[in-house]
Design an enzyme around this catalytic site. Sequence first.
Site, PDB file in Angstrom:
ATOM      1  N   GLN A 127      46.796  48.442  40.869  1.00 28.09           N
ATOM      2  CA  GLN A 127      46.833  48.163  42.306  1.00 28.09           C
ATOM      3  C   GLN A 127      47.874  47.099  42.638  1.00 28.09           C
ATOM      4  O   GLN A 127      47.731  45.957  42.209  1.00 28.09           O
ATOM      5  CB  GLN A 127      45.457  47.670  42.765  1.00 28.09           C
ATOM      6  CG  GLN A 127      45.394  47.298  44.233  1.00 28.09           C
ATOM      7  CD  GLN A 127      44.059  46.631  44.573  1.00 28.09           C
ATOM      8  OE1 GLN A 127      43.767  45.532  44.127  1.00 28.09           O
ATOM      9  NE2 GLN A 127      43.258  47.305  45.365  1.00 28.09           N
ATOM     10  N   GLY A 128      48.890  47.465  43.405  1.00 30.49           N
ATOM     11  CA  GLY A 128      49.918  46.505  43.824  1.00 30.49           C
ATOM     12  C   GLY A 128      49.710  46.073  45.267  1.00 30.49           C
ATOM     13  O   GLY A 128      50.426  46.518  46.172  1.00 30.49           O
ATOM     14  N   TYR A 129      48.716  45.208  45.494  1.00 29.22           N
ATOM     15  CA  TYR A 129      48.445  44.682  46.838  1.00 29.22           C
ATOM     16  C   TYR A 129      48.906  43.224  46.928  1.00 29.22           C
ATOM     17  O   TYR A 129      49.806  42.887  47.680  1.00 29.22           O
ATOM     18  CB  TYR A 129      46.947  44.736  47.141  1.00 29.22           C
ATOM     19  CG  TYR A 129      46.415  46.038  47.712  1.00 29.22           C
ATOM     20  CD1 TYR A 129      47.060  47.250  47.487  1.00 29.22           C
ATOM     21  CD2 TYR A 129      45.245  46.061  48.463  1.00 29.22           C
ATOM     22  CE1 TYR A 129      46.546  48.424  48.005  1.00 29.22           C
ATOM     23  CE2 TYR A 129      44.730  47.241  48.983  1.00 29.22           C
ATOM     24  CZ  TYR A 129      45.377  48.414  48.750  1.00 29.22           C
ATOM     25  OH  TYR A 129      44.866  49.574  49.259  1.00 29.22           O
ATOM     26  N   SER A 130      48.235  42.325  46.145  1.00 30.06           N
ATOM     27  CA  SER A 130      48.462  40.874  46.290  1.00 30.06           C
ATOM     28  C   SER A 130      49.872  40.480  45.882  1.00 30.06           C
ATOM     29  O   SER A 130      50.467  41.064  44.977  1.00 30.06           O
ATOM     30  CB  SER A 130      47.482  40.101  45.410  1.00 30.06           C
ATOM     31  OG  SER A 130      46.172  40.513  45.665  1.00 30.06           O
ATOM     32  N   SER A 162      45.804  43.871  37.928  1.00 22.45           N
ATOM     33  CA  SER A 162      44.935  44.131  36.775  1.00 22.45           C
ATOM     34  C   SER A 162      45.407  45.344  35.998  1.00 22.45           C
ATOM     35  O   SER A 162      45.730  46.381  36.575  1.00 22.45           O
ATOM     36  CB  SER A 162      43.492  44.376  37.237  1.00 22.45           C
ATOM     37  OG  SER A 162      42.995  43.226  37.853  1.00 22.45           O
ATOM     38  N   GLU A 246      37.012  50.220  46.639  1.00 20.10           N
ATOM     39  CA  GLU A 246      37.031  49.174  45.609  1.00 20.10           C
ATOM     40  C   GLU A 246      35.765  48.319  45.714  1.00 20.10           C
ATOM     41  O   GLU A 246      35.137  47.995  44.708  1.00 20.10           O
ATOM     42  CB  GLU A 246      38.285  48.292  45.755  1.00 20.10           C
ATOM     43  CG  GLU A 246      38.348  47.229  44.666  1.00 20.10           C
ATOM     44  CD  GLU A 246      39.619  46.373  44.696  1.00 20.10           C
ATOM     45  OE1 GLU A 246      40.392  46.463  45.665  1.00 20.10           O
ATOM     46  OE2 GLU A 246      39.811  45.605  43.737  1.00 20.10           O
ATOM     47  N   ASN A 371      34.840  36.317  48.691  1.00 19.30           N
ATOM     48  CA  ASN A 371      33.555  36.413  49.411  1.00 19.30           C
ATOM     49  C   ASN A 371      33.589  35.660  50.740  1.00 19.30           C
ATOM     50  O   ASN A 371      32.901  36.041  51.694  1.00 19.30           O
ATOM     51  CB  ASN A 371      32.426  35.914  48.516  1.00 19.30           C
ATOM     52  CG  ASN A 371      31.983  36.985  47.532  1.00 19.30           C
ATOM     53  OD1 ASN A 371      32.768  37.901  47.214  1.00 19.30           O
ATOM     54  ND2 ASN A 371      30.759  36.913  47.067  1.00 19.30           N
ATOM     55  N   GLU A 372      34.383  34.588  50.811  1.00 17.99           N
ATOM     56  CA  GLU A 372      34.503  33.879  52.097  1.00 17.99           C
ATOM     57  C   GLU A 372      35.086  34.841  53.145  1.00 17.99           C
ATOM     58  O   GLU A 372      34.587  34.932  54.276  1.00 17.99           O
ATOM     59  CB  GLU A 372      35.425  32.654  51.970  1.00 17.99           C
ATOM     60  CG  GLU A 372      34.873  31.515  51.134  1.00 17.99           C
ATOM     61  CD  GLU A 372      34.992  31.752  49.632  1.00 17.99           C
ATOM     62  OE1 GLU A 372      35.735  32.678  49.238  1.00 17.99           O
ATOM     63  OE2 GLU A 372      34.336  31.029  48.867  1.00 17.99           O
TER      64      GLU A 372
HETATM   65  C1  LIG Z   1      40.435  38.875  38.069  1.00 16.83           C
HETATM   66  C2  LIG Z   1      41.274  39.257  39.261  1.00 16.83           C
HETATM   67  C3  LIG Z   1      41.850  40.510  39.292  1.00 16.83           C
HETATM   68  C4  LIG Z   1      42.662  40.857  40.390  1.00 16.83           C
HETATM   69  N1  LIG Z   1      43.259  42.097  40.381  1.00 16.83           N
HETATM   70  C5  LIG Z   1      44.099  42.426  41.384  1.00 16.83           C
HETATM   71  C6  LIG Z   1      44.809  43.684  41.345  1.00 16.83           C
HETATM   72  O1  LIG Z   1      44.649  44.495  40.411  1.00 16.83           O
HETATM   73  N2  LIG Z   1      45.671  43.956  42.345  1.00 16.83           N
HETATM   74  C7  LIG Z   1      45.869  43.106  43.400  1.00 16.83           C
HETATM   75  O2  LIG Z   1      46.634  43.448  44.284  1.00 16.83           O
HETATM   76  N3  LIG Z   1      45.218  41.907  43.469  1.00 16.83           N
HETATM   77  C8  LIG Z   1      44.345  41.550  42.475  1.00 16.83           C
HETATM   78  N4  LIG Z   1      43.698  40.327  42.521  1.00 16.83           N
HETATM   79  C9  LIG Z   1      44.007  39.386  43.599  1.00 16.83           C
HETATM   80  C10 LIG Z   1      42.890  39.176  44.620  1.00 16.83           C
HETATM   81  O3  LIG Z   1      42.763  40.283  45.479  1.00 16.83           O
HETATM   82  C11 LIG Z   1      43.225  37.884  45.384  1.00 16.83           C
HETATM   83  O4  LIG Z   1      43.117  36.823  44.439  1.00 16.83           O
HETATM   84  C12 LIG Z   1      42.296  37.633  46.538  1.00 16.83           C
HETATM   85  O5  LIG Z   1      42.525  38.553  47.570  1.00 16.83           O
HETATM   86  C13 LIG Z   1      42.455  36.186  47.106  1.00 16.83           C
HETATM   87  O6  LIG Z   1      43.789  35.906  47.362  1.00 16.83           O
HETATM   88  P1  LIG Z   1      44.508  34.591  46.785  1.00 16.83           P
HETATM   89  O7  LIG Z   1      44.243  34.529  45.311  1.00 16.83           O
HETATM   90  O8  LIG Z   1      45.923  34.610  47.222  1.00 16.83           O
HETATM   91  O9  LIG Z   1      43.735  33.374  47.407  1.00 16.83           O
HETATM   92  P2  LIG Z   1      43.942  32.770  48.883  1.00 16.83           P
HETATM   93  O10 LIG Z   1      44.033  33.878  49.856  1.00 16.83           O
HETATM   94  O11 LIG Z   1      45.043  31.774  48.832  1.00 16.83           O
HETATM   95  O12 LIG Z   1      42.556  32.035  49.102  1.00 16.83           O
HETATM   96  C14 LIG Z   1      42.279  30.749  48.523  1.00 16.83           C
HETATM   97  C15 LIG Z   1      40.891  30.325  48.970  1.00 16.83           C
HETATM   98  O13 LIG Z   1      40.858  30.205  50.408  1.00 16.83           O
HETATM   99  C16 LIG Z   1      39.829  31.002  50.953  1.00 16.83           C
HETATM  100  N5  LIG Z   1      40.263  31.604  52.215  1.00 16.83           N
HETATM  101  C17 LIG Z   1      41.456  32.199  52.476  1.00 16.83           C
HETATM  102  N6  LIG Z   1      41.504  32.638  53.748  1.00 16.83           N
HETATM  103  C18 LIG Z   1      40.310  32.324  54.298  1.00 16.83           C
HETATM  104  C19 LIG Z   1      39.746  32.511  55.585  1.00 16.83           C
HETATM  105  N7  LIG Z   1      40.418  33.140  56.558  1.00 16.83           N
HETATM  106  N8  LIG Z   1      38.481  32.061  55.821  1.00 16.83           N
HETATM  107  C20 LIG Z   1      37.779  31.436  54.843  1.00 16.83           C
HETATM  108  N9  LIG Z   1      38.271  31.219  53.587  1.00 16.83           N
HETATM  109  C21 LIG Z   1      39.510  31.659  53.326  1.00 16.83           C
HETATM  110  C22 LIG Z   1      39.578  32.093  49.925  1.00 16.83           C
HETATM  111  O14 LIG Z   1      38.270  32.584  50.012  1.00 16.83           O
HETATM  112  C23 LIG Z   1      39.810  31.340  48.623  1.00 16.83           C
HETATM  113  O15 LIG Z   1      38.644  30.642  48.266  1.00 16.83           O
HETATM  114  C24 LIG Z   1      42.872  39.941  41.460  1.00 16.83           C
HETATM  115  C25 LIG Z   1      42.261  38.691  41.416  1.00 16.83           C
HETATM  116  C26 LIG Z   1      41.484  38.328  40.341  1.00 16.83           C
HETATM  117  C27 LIG Z   1      40.861  36.966  40.306  1.00 16.83           C
END
Ligand SMILES: Cc1cc2nc3c(=O)[nH]c(=O)nc-3n(C[C@H](O)[C@H](O)[C@H](O)COP(=O)(O)OP(=O)(O)OC[C@H]3O[C@@H](n4cnc5c(N)ncnc54)[C@H](O)[C@@H]3O)c2cc1C
Length: 388
Positions: A127-130, A162, A246, A371-372
């Site tokens: 998955q190429g999202y983040s 992942s 997902e 979860n937030e």
């Molecule tokens: C083990 C693992 C596997 C993953 N695999 C993939 C994958 O295969 N493909 C892919 O594309 N991505 C993947 N991800 C990425 C994942 O989707 C992101 O980590 C996630 O969406 C959070 O984004 P971020 O890490 O940039 O954190 P941020 O968005 O920077 O968030 C940081 C903190 O701020 C909080 N926060 C942010 N915005 C808000 C808001 N509006 N209100 C309240 N709280 C907020 C968040 O809850 C978090 O606690 C993976 C992540 C993990 C840990």
Amino acid sequence: MSEARTDWNAMTDEDFRREVRAFYEANYPESLRFLPRRLRWAECRPWYLALSRQGWIAPAWPVEHGGMGLSPMKQIIMLEEQERIGIGRMPDQGLTQVGPTIMRFGSPAQRAKYLPPIIAGDHIWCQGYSEPNSGSDLASLQTTAVRDGDEYVINGSKIWTSMSMDATHMYVLVRTDRHAERPQAGISFMLLDMASPGITIRPIRNIAGHEEFSQVFFDNVRTPADALVGELNRGWTIAKALLGFERLGIGSPRRPRYALTRLEKVARSRGLLDDPVFADRFAQLRLDLADLGSLYRRYVDAVRRGEELGPDVSILKIWAMELNQRLSELLLEAADEHAAVSGATDFDGETVDVLAPFYMSRPGTIYGGSNEVQRNIVAKRVLRLPQE
Ligand SMILES: Cc1cc2nc3c(=O)[nH]c(=O)nc-3n(C[C@H](O)[C@H](O)[C@H](O)COP(=O)(O)OP(=O)(O)OC[C@H]3O[C@@H](n4cnc5c(N)ncnc54)[C@H](O)[C@@H]3O)c2cc1C
């Protein structure tokens, strides 16, 4: 083969369970049972192919696409039997995420091209999202795709991808219109062959020391124009629907059930089940797991009926992953001094790695959307609470 055409739903639950258990016991390798990590493709490929030959690789898919069209109750039976003998998680994003998405949004040609290789184990998806600066705020993503003749040219980077090291293909969100009024409006959903020139993968090591995800770089990577799913600049709707699939996968009782099994073994060996305070906490978690199972079945049934998953599927994700964390925390408490030991510990002849479920449960409240953010979705789109 004939098994693929058996009406599994017509079998009694007991007969079905017996058959599943016998097959798993006979075919799933001893060396891969109860591993504290996800399975790599090289080690689980024979197992994937065995399931595929048996017609069991895609329990939730409709029969017309090579699935079992299985009822939710029987899908749960399969999960329970997988947990019983410690079957690990394979690279399954083709089966659980992009497959159902292509069924729903793909063209007939895309369905014919991409679905059979998932069933056959020829295509492994990631998955190429983040991106480094786009996680929760996914719509701000900056990786671009620009049309050039019969192709799109992709530049940018994805992160936390992942199992990308094992993947043959990636489904990717790209910006195809920089000037759209809303950021969501300029995003497209594309399919990409990971063997394309210009892709670099840099693995990232997690806290448990495993390399399960990576950063992926795109330097003028070309993908054919017919790898666009749905309409150009309308990928956001598809992206959200995929996240629903997902979150359903993440919300399965599989992981918490694994933690509960480990907890019960350790607690029994340490005589904790006779302690009323511990037994009370254990019973509560067990009931929470039963609730999760009921909720999960409801969503699986909705998907089977062809219904769209709504934003309320976020509740399932929140509940499953927080329950998993509570279980893995109680496991550490139950193990007492052994909780500080990394690797397997012997509890009356049963070896249990007590730290691994704890480590593995931590990112569950982050991936698939934190979860937030899921709570924000529930507040806004399910409960329709007023916003500040
Ligand atoms: C083990 C693992 C596997 C993953 N695999 C993939 C994958 O295969 N493909 C892919 O594309 N991505 C993947 N991800 C990425 C994942 O989707 C992101 O980590 C996630 O969406 C959070 O984004 P971020 O890490 O940039 O954190 P941020 O968005 O920077 O968030 C940081 C903190 O701020 C909080 N926060 C942010 N915005 C808000 C808001 N509006 N209100 C309240 N709280 C907020 C968040 O809850 C978090 O606690 C993976 C992540 C993990 C840990």
